[in-house]
Structure formats: structure tokens, C-alpha cells
Design a protein around this motif. Structure first.
Motif, PDB file in Angstrom:
ATOM      1  N   UNK A 188     -21.795 -25.315   9.271  1.00 61.34           N
ATOM      2  CA  UNK A 188     -20.494 -24.732   8.944  1.00 61.34           C
ATOM      3  C   UNK A 188     -19.566 -24.722  10.167  1.00 61.34           C
ATOM      4  N   UNK A 189     -20.139 -24.424  11.331  1.00 62.23           N
ATOM      5  CA  UNK A 189     -19.343 -24.400  12.560  1.00 62.23           C
ATOM      6  C   UNK A 189     -18.739 -25.767  12.852  1.00 62.23           C
ATOM      7  N   UNK A 190     -19.547 -26.814  12.695  1.00 68.53           N
ATOM      8  CA  UNK A 190     -19.058 -28.170  12.938  1.00 68.53           C
ATOM      9  C   UNK A 190     -17.973 -28.553  11.932  1.00 68.53           C
ATOM     10  N   UNK A 191     -18.160 -28.168  10.679  1.00 69.58           N
ATOM     11  CA  UNK A 191     -17.161 -28.463   9.654  1.00 69.58           C
ATOM     12  C   UNK A 191     -15.843 -27.751   9.963  1.00 69.58           C
ATOM     13  N   UNK A 192     -15.936 -26.519  10.472  1.00 70.08           N
ATOM     14  CA  UNK A 192     -14.728 -25.786  10.860  1.00 70.08           C
ATOM     15  C   UNK A 192     -13.988 -26.511  11.978  1.00 70.08           C
ATOM     16  N   UNK A 193     -14.716 -26.998  12.978  1.00 65.87           N
ATOM     17  CA  UNK A 193     -14.079 -27.707  14.094  1.00 65.87           C
ATOM     18  C   UNK A 193     -13.390 -28.982  13.617  1.00 65.87           C
ATOM     19  N   UNK A 194     -14.020 -29.683  12.696  1.00 67.98           N
ATOM     20  CA  UNK A 194     -13.379 -30.884  12.137  1.00 67.98           C
ATOM     21  C   UNK A 194     -12.111 -30.514  11.372  1.00 67.98           C
ATOM     22  N   UNK A 195     -12.197 -29.457  10.570  1.00 67.12           N
ATOM     23  CA  UNK A 195     -11.038 -29.014   9.793  1.00 67.12           C
ATOM     24  C   UNK A 195      -9.916 -28.549  10.710  1.00 67.12           C
ATOM     25  N   UNK A 196     -10.295 -27.985  11.851  1.00 70.40           N
ATOM     26  CA  UNK A 196      -9.320 -27.489  12.815  1.00 70.40           C
ATOM     27  C   UNK A 196      -8.583 -28.630  13.517  1.00 70.40           C
ATOM     28  N   UNK A 197      -9.181 -29.847  13.471  1.00 72.11           N
ATOM     29  CA  UNK A 197      -8.497 -30.996  14.044  1.00 72.11           C
ATOM     30  C   UNK A 197      -9.259 -31.807  15.062  1.00 72.11           C
ATOM     31  N   UNK A 198     -10.494 -31.396  15.395  1.00 73.76           N
ATOM     32  CA  UNK A 198     -11.294 -32.167  16.346  1.00 73.76           C
ATOM     33  C   UNK A 198     -11.789 -33.449  15.674  1.00 73.76           C
ATOM     34  N   UNK A 199     -11.513 -34.586  16.309  1.00 66.78           N
ATOM     35  CA  UNK A 199     -11.914 -35.870  15.721  1.00 66.78           C
ATOM     36  C   UNK A 199     -13.418 -36.070  15.788  1.00 66.78           C
ATOM     37  N   UNK A 200     -14.034 -35.583  16.867  1.00 69.40           N
ATOM     38  CA  UNK A 200     -15.482 -35.731  17.036  1.00 69.40           C
ATOM     39  C   UNK A 200     -16.076 -34.402  17.482  1.00 69.40           C
ATOM     40  N   UNK A 201     -17.322 -34.149  17.036  1.00 68.08           N
ATOM     41  CA  UNK A 201     -18.029 -32.920  17.383  1.00 68.08           C
ATOM     42  C   UNK A 201     -19.418 -33.269  17.897  1.00 68.08           C
ATOM     43  N   UNK A 202     -19.794 -32.681  19.030  1.00 70.21           N
ATOM     44  CA  UNK A 202     -21.141 -32.790  19.565  1.00 70.21           C
ATOM     45  C   UNK A 202     -21.789 -31.421  19.571  1.00 70.21           C
ATOM     46  N   UNK A 203     -23.027 -31.367  20.041  1.00 68.23           N
ATOM     47  CA  UNK A 203     -23.745 -30.098  20.076  1.00 68.23           C
ATOM     48  C   UNK A 203     -24.692 -30.084  21.260  1.00 68.23           C
ATOM     49  N   UNK A 204     -24.841 -28.904  21.864  1.00 68.73           N
ATOM     50  CA  UNK A 204     -25.902 -28.696  22.852  1.00 68.73           C
ATOM     51  C   UNK A 204     -26.379 -27.264  22.725  1.00 68.73           C
ATOM     52  N   UNK A 205     -27.612 -27.030  23.142  1.00 70.04           N
ATOM     53  CA  UNK A 205     -28.173 -25.688  23.060  1.00 70.04           C
ATOM     54  C   UNK A 205     -29.300 -25.527  24.052  1.00 70.04           C
ATOM     55  N   UNK A 206     -29.652 -24.281  24.298  1.00 74.24           N
ATOM     56  CA  UNK A 206     -30.580 -23.944  25.359  1.00 74.24           C
ATOM     57  C   UNK A 206     -31.724 -23.097  24.812  1.00 74.24           C
ATOM     58  N   UNK A 207     -32.958 -23.468  25.153  1.00 75.39           N
ATOM     59  CA  UNK A 207     -34.142 -22.731  24.707  1.00 75.39           C
ATOM     60  C   UNK A 207     -34.187 -22.759  23.170  1.00 75.39           C
ATOM     61  N   UNK A 208     -34.170 -21.613  22.523  1.00 72.85           N
ATOM     62  CA  UNK A 208     -34.102 -21.580  21.062  1.00 72.85           C
ATOM     63  C   UNK A 208     -32.945 -22.430  20.558  1.00 72.85           C
ATOM     64  N   UNK A 209     -31.847 -22.395  21.285  1.00 70.52           N
ATOM     65  CA  UNK A 209     -30.684 -23.200  20.912  1.00 70.52           C
ATOM     66  C   UNK A 209     -30.912 -24.689  21.047  1.00 70.52           C
TER      67      UNK A 209
END
Length: 234
Positions: free
Chosen positions: A85-106
């Protein structure tokens, strides 16, 4: 960081210019503490829109027992769905591309989100993998850059052998842009420049066995991460 309510379901911490290439940053088992915010802001300074979903719904863990409890009780598939859902929000907000990173559990949730979200194009897990959250075949076309400490002792989750297994299985599934870096002299949580919730790194090492912070290794990992995102998001 600005806090917004996403889909009336969970809060998200935001920073960076709206519409810029975006990165979802996923918390450690402590919750949304100052360290994860600092990581997100460091990424935002590179020109990215960042979003940190509050997967613990406001809970912040102050000791190991509480962190264990909250992580053990987290609905991991539900958390992955919130990342989607977070990634979909960023796309809807106008970001052309979305990546992800996380730490430990993330880090573990990073791989799950990358597999499940059609909007997330690349991912970088730091010292955390849960092979039950994804199939390597789902990621054959999505670049992955992993970061693991050579002294990490969490076998099957974040040790160097697990990092190497991740790279090998992704590559075997056809991912030509899967790579994992192993960092000498450091262990779990090696990106954290602050020892909180412990008084200092000596206390952290005594209680968890993690080697102290090594700025040279963390800086190397940041430079690799920024190069990875620049290549695949900008």
C-alpha cells in the motif's frame, strides 16, 4: 519528518520532495525510533521521497524482551500488504519509480514487499531474510543488493551464509542483478551509528553480541546503496 495517515489504516513517516523517485524504508524490530528516521533522512538527502510505514502502530520498544514480543506478534503477511500500500501511495503521489530497503526485521520484509508489489522495482535488504515471504522466481527481473556483516551470528536470518544463500538462489532463479556484500569486522545492525536503546556500544555488545559501530564499513554500504538506487530509480 511529516506523519500522514495512509488509507486510514496506519501512519507513515515521510520526507523528501513529492514526486521524486521514492524509497520505502522498513523499520528494525525496535519500531520507528530515531535511528530508522535518520536512515530515512539520509536517503532523502540524496533526492528521494522516503516513506517509513509504522508497522508497530505507534509502539516503540525500549528493551530486547519488548522487541522480541512485538516482532513475534507482528502479522508479517499483513506488514507486507502495508508495504504494498505504501508503494502504491508513492506512485499515486507522483513518483515514477519506487525502491525499498530495510534493516533487520525490515530487511526480511523488504524482500517480501519487493516480491508482492508491482510498484517496487528494486530492493536492498540489510541483515535480514525470511525465505518464507517470497519466491526467488518472483524476483527474477528485480535488482537486489544485500548487505550482511561477516561477524553476524544470527544463523538462517542474517549471518553471512544466509546472505550468500540469498544471492545464490536469486541468481539461480535468473536474476542477473542480484548481489550481496559481506562486510568484515561488523555484525548485526552494523549501520546503526547510535547504540540506543543501550547506553553505549559496549552494553549492546554485552547483551546482544553485536560488534561496535565501524564507520568505514557503514559508509561503504551507504555508498553502494546510493549507487544502486541511482542506477535503478533515477
Amino acid at each position: 519528518m511529516e506523519v500522514i495517515r495512509l488509507n486510514d489504516a496506519f501512519d507513515a513517516y515521510m520526507s523528501g520532495p513529492v514526486g521524486a523517485p521514492a524509497v520505502v524504508v522498513v523499520q528494525e524490530w525496535w519500531g520507528i525510533n530515531e535511528m530508522i528516521k535518520a536512515h530515512a533522512l539520509k536517503i532523502a538527502e540524496q533526492g528521494y521521497r522516503v516513506l517509513v510505514p509504522d508497522l508497530y502502530k505507534g509502539k516503540l520498544c525500549l528493551d530486547v524482551e519488548e522487541a522480541h514480543h512485538n516482532m513475534d506478534n507482528l502479522d508479517f503477511p499483513g506488514a507486507v500488504a502495508e508495504i504494498v500500500q505504501a508503494a502504491a501511495f508513492l506512485k499515486k503521489e507522483g513518483s515514477a519509480k519506487v525502491g525499498i530497503c530495510g534493516f533487520c526485521m525490515g530487511g526480511a520484509l523488504t524482500m517480501g514487499g519487493l516480491a508482492k508489489s508491482a510498484d517496487i522495482v528494486c530492493g536492498a535488504p540489510f541483515y535480514g531474510v525470511n525465505f518464507g515471504l517470497f519466491e526467488c522466481t518472483q524476483l527474477a527481473q528485480k535488482p537486489v543488493q544485500g548487505h550482511f556483516g561477516a561477524e553476524d551470528t544470527m544463523a538462517g536470518f542474517s549471518d553471512a551464509a544466509t546472505g550468500k544463500k540469498l544471492a545464490a538462489e536469486l541468481q539461480a532463479a535468473g536474476n542477473a542483478e542480484a548481489e550481496v556484500f559481506i562486510y568484515e569486522r561488523v555484525g548485526h545492525a552494523f549501520m546503526n551509528s547510535e547504540s540506543a536503546p543501550f547506553a553505549d556500544f559496549a552494553e549492546r555488545q554485552a547483551k546482544l553480541g553485536f560488534p561496535p559501530y565501524d564507520a568505514s564499513q557503514a559508509d561503504l554500504a551507504w555508498s553502494r546503496l546510493f549507487g544502486f538506487f541511482a542506477k535503478h530509480l533515477k
